[in-house]
Motif scaffolding. Structure first.
Motif, PDB file in Angstrom:
ATOM      1  N   UNK A   1     -24.967 -13.399 -14.625  1.00  0.00           N
ATOM      2  CA  UNK A   1     -25.968 -14.355 -15.026  1.00  0.00           C
ATOM      3  C   UNK A   1     -25.674 -15.664 -14.324  1.00  0.00           C
ATOM      4  N   UNK A   2     -26.682 -16.498 -14.103  1.00  0.00           N
ATOM      5  CA  UNK A   2     -26.445 -17.778 -13.447  1.00  0.00           C
ATOM      6  C   UNK A   2     -25.531 -18.676 -14.280  1.00  0.00           C
TER       7      UNK A   2
ATOM      8  N   UNK B   1     -29.553 -14.829  -6.854  1.00  0.00           N
ATOM      9  CA  UNK B   1     -30.856 -14.813  -6.216  1.00  0.00           C
ATOM     10  C   UNK B   1     -31.717 -13.663  -6.659  1.00  0.00           C
ATOM     11  N   UNK B   2     -32.933 -13.711  -6.214  1.00  0.00           N
ATOM     12  CA  UNK B   2     -33.895 -12.667  -6.485  1.00  0.00           C
ATOM     13  C   UNK B   2     -35.040 -12.771  -5.496  1.00  0.00           C
ATOM     14  N   UNK B   3     -35.728 -11.676  -5.330  1.00  0.00           N
ATOM     15  CA  UNK B   3     -36.868 -11.655  -4.402  1.00  0.00           C
ATOM     16  C   UNK B   3     -36.453 -12.046  -2.988  1.00  0.00           C
ATOM     17  N   UNK B   4     -35.206 -11.727  -2.633  1.00  0.00           N
ATOM     18  CA  UNK B   4     -34.738 -11.965  -1.275  1.00  0.00           C
ATOM     19  C   UNK B   4     -34.313 -13.384  -0.960  1.00  0.00           C
TER      20      UNK B   4
ATOM     21  N   UNK C   1     -35.030 -21.505 -12.222  1.00  0.00           N
ATOM     22  CA  UNK C   1     -35.166 -20.641 -13.395  1.00  0.00           C
ATOM     23  C   UNK C   1     -35.614 -21.470 -14.601  1.00  0.00           C
ATOM     24  N   UNK C   2     -35.020 -22.643 -14.760  1.00  0.00           N
ATOM     25  CA  UNK C   2     -35.329 -23.494 -15.908  1.00  0.00           C
ATOM     26  C   UNK C   2     -36.678 -24.196 -15.788  1.00  0.00           C
TER      27      UNK C   2
END
Length: 98
Positions: A1-2, A50-53, A61-62
């Motif tokens: 998790x971040x 990360x996500x989506x490359x 995120x916040x």
């Protein structure tokens, strides 16, 4: 998790829920014994998530929580990360001490 997503209370909740769900998933011949299940919630440092490359900073995120107010999201992320670092410092044992 971040990093900075969860404080100690939040991590305790994750640990409890994962322990329960692991016991539920076993649904096997063993008795429900939470002492057999170990959960290690790991935080990824800022910019190591990360996500989506692409790298996804905590502020991104916040942003959803702040109505996409990027300034407020950035401040909130900085506060959460600083709190995470402070908590980690409190838990650290200086080298050479036990």
């Amino acid at each position: 998790m971040p990093e900075g997503q969860l404080d100690e209370h939040g991590r305790a909740g994750v640990i409890a829920k994962v322990t329960r769900r692991s016991s539920d998933a076993e649904n096997g011949p063993w008795p429900r014994d939470p002492s057999r299940i170990w959960v290690i919630p790991t935080e990824a440092p800022e910019s190591h998530w990360g996500g989506r490359g692409q790298i996804t900073p905590l502020a991104a995120i916040l942003a959803r929580l702040t109505g996409y107010d990027t300034e407020q999201a950035g401040e909130l992320a900085a506060q959460r990360i600083a709190a995470s670092w402070a908590e980690r410092e409190q838990c650290s044992i200086p080298v050479g001490q036990s």
